[in-house]
Design a protein around this motif. Structure first.
Motif, mmCIF file in Angstrom:
data_model
loop_
_atom_site.group_PDB
_atom_site.id
_atom_site.type_symbol
_atom_site.label_atom_id
_atom_site.label_comp_id
_atom_site.label_asym_id
_atom_site.label_seq_id
_atom_site.Cartn_x
_atom_site.Cartn_y
_atom_site.Cartn_z
ATOM 1 N N ARG A 300 0.870 -1.178 0.000
ATOM 2 C CA ARG A 300 0.000 0.000 0.000
ATOM 3 C C ARG A 300 0.904 1.224 0.000
ATOM 4 N NH1 ARG A 300 -4.530 -0.481 4.271
ATOM 5 N NH2 ARG A 300 -5.224 -2.027 2.711
ATOM 6 N N GLY A 301 1.088 1.815 -1.197
ATOM 7 C CA GLY A 301 2.049 2.906 -1.324
ATOM 8 C C GLY A 301 3.456 2.375 -1.115
ATOM 9 N N THR A 302 4.159 2.919 -0.141
ATOM 10 C CA THR A 302 5.509 2.449 0.188
ATOM 11 C C THR A 302 5.499 1.464 1.344
ATOM 12 O OG1 THR A 302 5.838 4.356 1.660
ATOM 13 C CG2 THR A 302 6.541 4.595 -0.638
ATOM 14 N N GLU A 303 4.296 1.182 1.877
ATOM 15 C CA GLU A 303 4.177 0.306 3.038
ATOM 16 C C GLU A 303 3.830 -1.115 2.603
ATOM 17 O OE1 GLU A 303 1.532 0.030 7.189
ATOM 18 O OE2 GLU A 303 1.067 1.512 5.614
ATOM 19 N N VAL A 304 4.482 -2.092 3.241
ATOM 20 C CA VAL A 304 4.171 -3.503 3.018
ATOM 21 C C VAL A 304 3.397 -4.012 4.228
ATOM 22 C CG1 VAL A 304 5.086 -5.817 2.673
ATOM 23 C CG2 VAL A 304 6.195 -3.867 1.567
ATOM 24 N N ILE A 305 2.175 -4.488 3.993
ATOM 25 C CA ILE A 305 1.287 -4.930 5.073
ATOM 26 C C ILE A 305 1.250 -6.451 5.110
ATOM 27 C CG2 ILE A 305 -1.095 -4.870 5.935
ATOM 28 C CD1 ILE A 305 -1.417 -2.217 4.454
ATOM 29 N N ILE A 306 1.444 -7.004 6.298
ATOM 30 C CA ILE A 306 1.302 -8.449 6.473
ATOM 31 C C ILE A 306 -0.184 -8.780 6.484
ATOM 32 C CG2 ILE A 306 1.815 -10.422 7.944
ATOM 33 C CD1 ILE A 306 4.250 -9.087 6.633
ATOM 34 N N PRO A 307 -0.654 -9.648 5.596
ATOM 35 C CA PRO A 307 -2.107 -9.865 5.462
ATOM 36 C C PRO A 307 -2.698 -10.692 6.599
ATOM 37 C CG PRO A 307 -0.909 -11.297 3.970
ATOM 38 C CD PRO A 307 0.116 -10.428 4.622
ATOM 39 N N ARG A 308 -3.372 -10.013 7.528
ATOM 40 C CA ARG A 308 -4.141 -10.693 8.570
ATOM 41 C C ARG A 308 -5.616 -10.699 8.158
ATOM 42 N NH1 ARG A 308 -0.791 -7.206 11.278
ATOM 43 N NH2 ARG A 308 -2.549 -5.748 11.474
ATOM 44 N N GLY A 309 -6.386 -11.505 8.840
ATOM 45 C CA GLY A 309 -7.781 -11.655 8.459
ATOM 46 C C GLY A 309 -8.593 -10.389 8.548
#
Length: 401
Positions: A300-309
């Motif tokens: 998301r943009g420059t951020e990497v999000i760990i996919p939680r439920g």
């Protein structure tokens, strides 16, 4: 009761097959199986020595009875667990495929030849000779160790090259036999008495065995023999070089896989979330992805999000999907067609194309965009159209999946 039985059958298959280091029971069974094979072959060899047979014949017979009984039980268990050995077929067909496979036949003969003389005493000698097939059970040990299984992998991967090299050697053997017959028949008709009498000479010469019981005596025959000897060195080197190169490649692959993991364990797909996507505003837990597909990461943009439920997907997100590789042995062939100015497809809707009844357009690439085809999509100049069809198409590139 049925589910419990199936669980036991599946667990039995896991134990019978080559186990991982984490499955102690399976690895123990692998060791017992390998030990039984080796001890059976050892006592079979020892029984051929008369002095050992006279002193320890009774013990040898007991050991053979125990190991052969183990082979019989192993065979019956593999028949029962064949359903999981061939999971994409019926129970009956799975049993049939195992029973008539190479290892299935070896497994059967390894114990059946021991018990058959009880029912057919007249064939005892013949059945004892057939027992030699037990040595092929060593191929099961071959499956337990990567260093040994490399041999099988190399031969399979280089099968076509090896067959070609053997074919060349056979052609040279026959040709040299015919030539030597023409050169030596008059000088020694009792040795080279027909066109194929020189096969033994050509075999020993080309394969550099050199027994010397058949040899040319004329000047031309000797000169031709020298040429064939030189060719023999080169011909034998061909399959040797093929196998050597295969070993190097196989060990290099194994080493790389051990260091960085297998490249085909998982495939990754990148998806950019657009305005019309239905995933916008939904939680990951609510997406109901198909089995075998997972969301690995969200950028998301420059951020990497760990996919939680509970993560909600937003417009502009870049989603990385992970999926298992396509493992079917039968490849799918797509045909890529690049549309030029004069192509009759240009300017037409997909539903109006004359190929619609026997072909399916699965993808359209237009400049840097990937378009999902629908019936109303109008094809344009320079579009790259990917078609699935079994029919012949002109001016297409085939892509194997």
């Amino acid at each position: 009761m049925g589910k419990t039985l199936e669980k036991k059958r599946k667990r039995l298959y896991e134990i019978l097959e080559v186990g991982s280091d984490l499955d102690k029971v399976s690895r123990m069974y692998d060791f017992i199986n390998a030990f039984a094979i080796l001890i059976n072959l050892t006592v079979s060899i020892m029984y051929t020595f008369e002095n050992i047979r006279e002193q320890y014949g009774h013990i040898i017979n007991i050991i053979e009875e125990v190991t052969v009984a183990f082979f019989a039980v192993d065979y019956c268990l593999r028949l029962w667990a064949a359903k999981y050995m061939y999971p994409h077929t019926t129970q009956f067909r799975a049993v049939f495929k195992y029973a008539f496979s190479f290892m299935g036949i070896i497994d059967l003969l390894s114990f059946a030849t021991y018990y058959l003389p009880v029912f057919f005493p007249g064939g005892a000698i013949a059945f004892r000779m057939i027992r030699i097939v037990r040595i092929f059970r060593l191929f099961r040990i071959n499956a337990y160790y990567d260093s040994l299984s490399v041999i099988t992998a190399v031969i399979k991967s280089k099968k076509q090259q090896l067959i070609s090299s053997v074919f060349i050697i056979l052609v040279l053997m026959v040709a040299s036999s015919l030539c030597m017959y023409g050169l030596e028949h008059e000088a020694q008709p009792e040795v080279f008495n027909n066109a194929f009498s020189g096969i033994w000479w050509s075999t020993s010469t080309l394969l550099t065995v050199g027994y010397g019981d058949i040899y040319p005596i004329t000047t031309m025959g000797k000169l031709f023999g020298i040429v064939i000897s030189f060719l023999g060195v080169g011909m034998v080197a061909i399959p040797t070089g093929i196998i050597s190169a295969g070993f190097v490649n196989q060990y290099t692959t194994i080493k790389r896989n051990n260091e960085i993991g297998y490249e085909d364990d998982m495939h990754f797909i990148k998806i950019s979330i657009k305005e019309e996507d239905r995933w916008i505003g939904k939680r990951i837990a609510d997406l109901k992805l198909s089995q075998g597909i997972i969301i690995v990461a969200i950028r998301r943009g420059t951020e990497v999000i760990i996919p939680r439920g509970d993560v909600v997907i937003e417009l502009g997100d870049m989603i990385i999907l992970g999926t298992e590789p396509y493992g079917d042995h039968q490849s799918i062939v797509l045909k890529e067609k690049i549309l030029q100015d004069l192509n009759p497809w240009v300017g037409q809707k997909i539903k109006d194309l004359d190929i619609s009844r026997h072909a399916t357009i699965v993808l359209v690439k237009r400049k840097n965009k990937t378009l999902i085809p629908n019936g109303n999509l109008i094809l344009e100049d320079n579009d790259r159209v990917f078609v699935y069809t079994k029919k012949h198409l002109k001016d297409v590139n085939e892509i194997n999946l």
